[in-house]
Structure formats: structure tokens, C-alpha cells
Design an enzyme around this catalytic site. Structure first.
Site, mmCIF file in Angstrom:
data_model
loop_
_atom_site.group_PDB
_atom_site.id
_atom_site.type_symbol
_atom_site.label_atom_id
_atom_site.label_comp_id
_atom_site.label_asym_id
_atom_site.label_seq_id
_atom_site.Cartn_x
_atom_site.Cartn_y
_atom_site.Cartn_z
ATOM 1 N N GLU A 108 0.832 -1.203 0.000
ATOM 2 C CA GLU A 108 0.000 0.000 0.000
ATOM 3 C C GLU A 108 0.868 1.255 0.000
ATOM 4 O O GLU A 108 1.494 1.607 1.014
ATOM 5 C CB GLU A 108 -0.929 0.032 1.211
ATOM 6 C CG GLU A 108 -1.830 1.264 1.214
ATOM 7 C CD GLU A 108 -2.827 1.297 2.355
ATOM 8 O OE1 GLU A 108 -3.391 2.380 2.589
ATOM 9 O OE2 GLU A 108 -3.038 0.263 2.990
ATOM 10 N N LYS A 237 -9.240 -15.939 14.258
ATOM 11 C CA LYS A 237 -9.272 -15.512 12.860
ATOM 12 C C LYS A 237 -10.678 -15.187 12.357
ATOM 13 O O LYS A 237 -10.960 -15.346 11.169
ATOM 14 C CB LYS A 237 -8.609 -16.574 11.959
ATOM 15 C CG LYS A 237 -7.164 -16.866 12.351
ATOM 16 C CD LYS A 237 -6.548 -17.986 11.560
ATOM 17 C CE LYS A 237 -5.142 -18.274 12.069
ATOM 18 N NZ LYS A 237 -4.508 -19.411 11.408
ATOM 19 N N ASP A 312 1.197 -14.846 12.174
ATOM 20 C CA ASP A 312 0.105 -15.471 11.427
ATOM 21 C C ASP A 312 -0.760 -14.361 10.847
ATOM 22 O O ASP A 312 -1.501 -13.696 11.569
ATOM 23 C CB ASP A 312 -0.712 -16.365 12.360
ATOM 24 C CG ASP A 312 -1.717 -17.235 11.615
ATOM 25 O OD1 ASP A 312 -2.192 -16.812 10.546
ATOM 26 O OD2 ASP A 312 -2.040 -18.329 12.111
ATOM 27 N N HIS A 407 -1.815 11.242 -1.254
ATOM 28 C CA HIS A 407 -1.725 10.097 -2.169
ATOM 29 C C HIS A 407 -1.361 10.565 -3.565
ATOM 30 O O HIS A 407 -0.587 9.902 -4.277
ATOM 31 C CB HIS A 407 -3.071 9.364 -2.199
ATOM 32 C CG HIS A 407 -3.234 8.426 -1.032
ATOM 33 N ND1 HIS A 407 -2.823 7.118 -1.074
ATOM 34 C CD2 HIS A 407 -3.760 8.616 0.208
ATOM 35 C CE1 HIS A 407 -3.094 6.532 0.079
ATOM 36 N NE2 HIS A 407 -3.664 7.414 0.869
#
Length: 412
Positions: A108, A237, A312, A407
Site C-alpha cells: 500500500e 481468525k 500469522d 496520495h
């Protein structure tokens, strides 16, 4: 030595399966053969996927059917000054900051620049304070009983035999400690939420193996029948309110006070404007959306840090359970981020992979800590402070209406 192309041809002819290649050649040759198979089957060019900088054998505990590596750009944020309970600072709690560099792996654009701006402002203001306030990895099996009478019997037995459950669970590990067993009853289902101190390991596997042993004891001594070792009350998760409230892994809080003049000079806005943006966006907007996380983009830093340091990656779901608070105190801005369920470790899993191990070396927290658990605590504190830096920078960009222009300037 068998030619990888010969092995690939045997797979294509149906004589071998991809997962059997490691039985015939070393890990790198097996990966080469798999690339050849996939290139032949799909027409893809996997030359870059095959250019990795470590022996494939080192990744065998972490991957099956390896054919190469996915390479992500890695940047760095810092120096970021932190007074942490484990990440520097002083043992007596007096203000004392040490500086850290936080590696982040991401695709990103503008993320590193934004977090680095926040880190610079925090460091200029004397540093963030960060503390791990709770620690406990969970696993919650679900048992079947005949009805509420048997459920009551099971819960009573568990309450009277926590010492026995602890002995059973801890017989499977030399490091983990069972700290609590919390029962929940839903009709003829009994959930037992086991909570562990897993020291410097993230500890999911450790908790699972230990819980299996304890669950066998529950089955032996009560009417309960184990249905599933994980009953989703853990909860791993998946977005879950129980993790936002009770925590899972490390619960870490980081905060900072920034002089009003620094806010105006470095962030181009005011404490009042940042407070309003946080209230209307992170608090009211998140509440209206029914969100579990009341923050701007804490998961951005959590995900990038997880990828860089071998955590993870799927557990970024729990890592987004964060609340950002902002208060305009007149002559200064108070900002905090509280991450309820940050599941990190510095030993085991992906932390042993070469690039991830090097990233942990940048932080100085690789391997087991002294005392045990201190390295994982320190990693959680630095990630928490990094998330705070990201929250500050994004909220300031929104308050000053500079988000889109930033950006555009960076070409993202």
C-alpha cells in the site's frame, strides 16, 4: 540426482502428485519441479517466484507444496521513541524512552510515509508510552451434554478441578501455563474457554495441544462428550466481540501527549479538529456501522508488521479490535490506541524464516526473551506504538483535508 523436469513430467503424466515430490528430491528441487508443472498447466512464467533467498528446506515447517516465495516490499518506520514495559523504558516506571525501528511489509503506497510522519511527531513529543495490560491465548472446545442438568454438573466439576486441568494441560508443554478456564453454556452445549500464558510464542498450536489433553480429562470425569476441539468461542481468525472485550493474545495500550504547537506545525491542523474527526469517524461512524473496531486503520500497521516479522497474517482480524481515543486538552493533544487482541510471538511459526528473523533482529526482539515472554511483550508494544503513529497521521490528514493530496503527491 533426479532432474526436476523428469519429475514434473511424471506429475503431468499422473504418476506422481505435487505433494510427493519431496520424497524423491531435496526441497529446492521439488519446488523447481512444482514450478515447471504449474507453468506447463497454466502458461504462467514463475521465474521471479523461484528467485528466493533461503533454502526451501527452511520453510518446510511453514508451507506445503512450496514452489517459491511471494516477495513483498519491506520498509521501515522510525526512529520511534517508546517507553514500554518491555520495549525499553525504565523498570521503576519513570519516564524513559528508547528508540525503535519498525519494519513493515506492504504493497500500500503512502502507508510507510504516513506512519513515519506520526512516529516523527511522537518522538519529537517525548515518545509514546506502551504497556501490555493482559496476556492470554485461548482455545475453547465445545462439548455435548444431555441438557442443562448435565451442563451444570460439568461446570461444577471444572470449577472444582482447575488444578487437575492445569496439570493435564501443562503436561504437554515446558513453557505454556494454563491461567483460567471459563465455562459457557448454551442449551446442551458446554464451551470451556481455556486461557494460556504462552510466553514468547504466539501459542496457538501450544494451546490447542494442551487443551486436547485437558479436554480428555473432562470427558473422562464428566458426562460431557467432546464435539470439536475448537468451538469458535476462542475465537480465532474471525471477528468476535469476546476478543474485543476479554482480549486474546496480548492486549496492548499505547498513548502520547503532543504539544498543541507541534500538532499545528507538524500535522497542519489543531487538537480540536483531530478530536472531532476521531469522534465523528472512529466513534460515531464505527458505532453506526456496527463495527468491532473503533479506529481509523490500525489493521494497516498490524498487517504490515505481521508480514514483516513472521506472524500469522490471518490473525490481523483480531488485531483490528482497536479503539482510538483523542482528547483536546487545550495546550496539548492526548491520543491513545488500545488493541484488545494482538496475537504475536518471537519464537516459532514464521518468525524462524530468514527475512522475518532479520526483521525481528532490527527490532532486537528475536527469539526467547529474558524473562520468558518479554520479547513478545516488547514486540506487541512497538506494534501498538506504530499503530498509534498511523492513527495520528491519518486523523490529521483527514482533519486538514490532506488525505487525497498526499496520495496524489506520492503517486499512489
Amino acid at each position: 540426482m533426479t532432474d526436476p523436469q523428469d519429475l514434473a513430467d511424471r506429475v503431468l503424466d499422473g504418476e506422481l502428485r505435487l505433494h510427493e515430490l519431496g520424497d524423491h528430491v531435496d526441497a529446492d528441487a521439488a519446488a523447481t519441479a512444482r514450478r515447471l508443472v504449474i507453468e506447463a498447466e497454466t502458461g504462467a512464467d514463475l521465474e521471479t517466484v523461484g528467485e528466493y533467498a533461503f533454502p526451501a528446506e527452511q520453510a518446510e515447517p511453514n508451507i506445503e507444496n512450496m514452489l517459491g516465495a511471494a516477495q513483498l516490499p519491506m520498509g521501515v518506520v522510525g526512529p520511534l521513541a517508546i517507553d514500554g514495559g518491555a520495549a525499553g523504558g525504565s523498570a521503576d516506571g519513570a519516564a524513559s524512552s528508547s528508540e525503535h525501528y519498525l519494519p513493515l511489509a506492504t504493497t500500500e503506497g503512502a502507508l510507510i510515509a504516513s506512519v513515519n510522519r506520526g512516529a516523527s511527531v511522537i518522538t519529537q513529543s517525548g515518545g509514546a508510552i506502551a504497556r501490555v495490560v493482559e496476556n492470554g491465548m485461548t482455545r475453547a472446545p465445545v462439548f455435548r451434554v444431555a441438557g442443562i442438568a448435565e451442563a451444570e454438573q460439568v461446570v461444577k466439576w471444572v470449577g472444582e478441578h482447575e488444578v487437575d486441568l492445569r496439570e493435564a494441560a501443562e503436561s504437554t508443554t515446558s513453557h505454556g501455563e494454563l491461567t483460567a478456564v471459563d465455562p459457557y453454556v448454551v442449551g446442551d452445549s458446554v464451551f470451556l474457554r481455556f486461557v494460556y500464558d504462552t510466553k514468547d510464542a504466539m501459542g496457538m498450536n501450544m494451546a490447542t495441544i494442551a487443551t486436547r489433553e485437558a479436554a480428555s480429562l473432562v470427558e473422562k470425569e464428566t458426562p460431557a462428550d467432546l464435539v470439536a476441539l475448537s468451538g469458535n468461542l476462542c475465537s480465532d481468525k474471525k471477528p468476535a466481540a469476546i476478543n474485543a472485550v476479554e482480549g486474546r493474545g496480548r492486549t496492548v495500550v499505547a498513548d502520547v501527549t503532543i504539544p498543541a504547537e507541534v500538532v499545528e506545525e507538524r500535522l497542519g491542523t489543531t487538537p480540536a479538529a483531530i478530536e472531532e474527526a476521531n469522534t465523528r469517524k472512529n466513534l460515531i461512524g464505527s458505532a453506526k456501522a456496527g463495527a468491532l473496531g473503533f479506529n481509523a486503520h490500525a489493521a494497516n500497521v498490524v498487517a504490515a508488521a505481521f508480514l514483516a516479522t513472521g506472524q500469522d497474517a490471518a490473525q490481523v482480524v483480531e488485531g483490528s479490535n482497536a479503539i482510538t481515543t483523542i482528547e483536546d486538552r487545550g495546550d496539548e493533544l492526548y491520543a491513545s490506541v488500545s488493541l484488545a487482541s494482538l496475537e504475536v510471538g518471537t519464537v516459532g511459526g514464521g518468525t524462524k524464516l530468514p527475512t522475518q528473523s532479520e526483521a525481528l533482529d532490527v527490532l532486537g526482539f528475536g527469539g526467547g526473551g529474558d524473562p520468558a515472554g518479554s520479547n513478545a511483550d516488547a514486540l506487541a508494544e512497538v506494534i501498538g506504538a506504530g499503530a498509534l503513529a498511523g492513527e495520528l497521521s491519518l486523523l490529521a490528514a483527514l482533519a486538514s483535508r490532506h488525505l487525497s493530496s498526499a496520495h496524489e503527491e506520492l503517486g499512489r
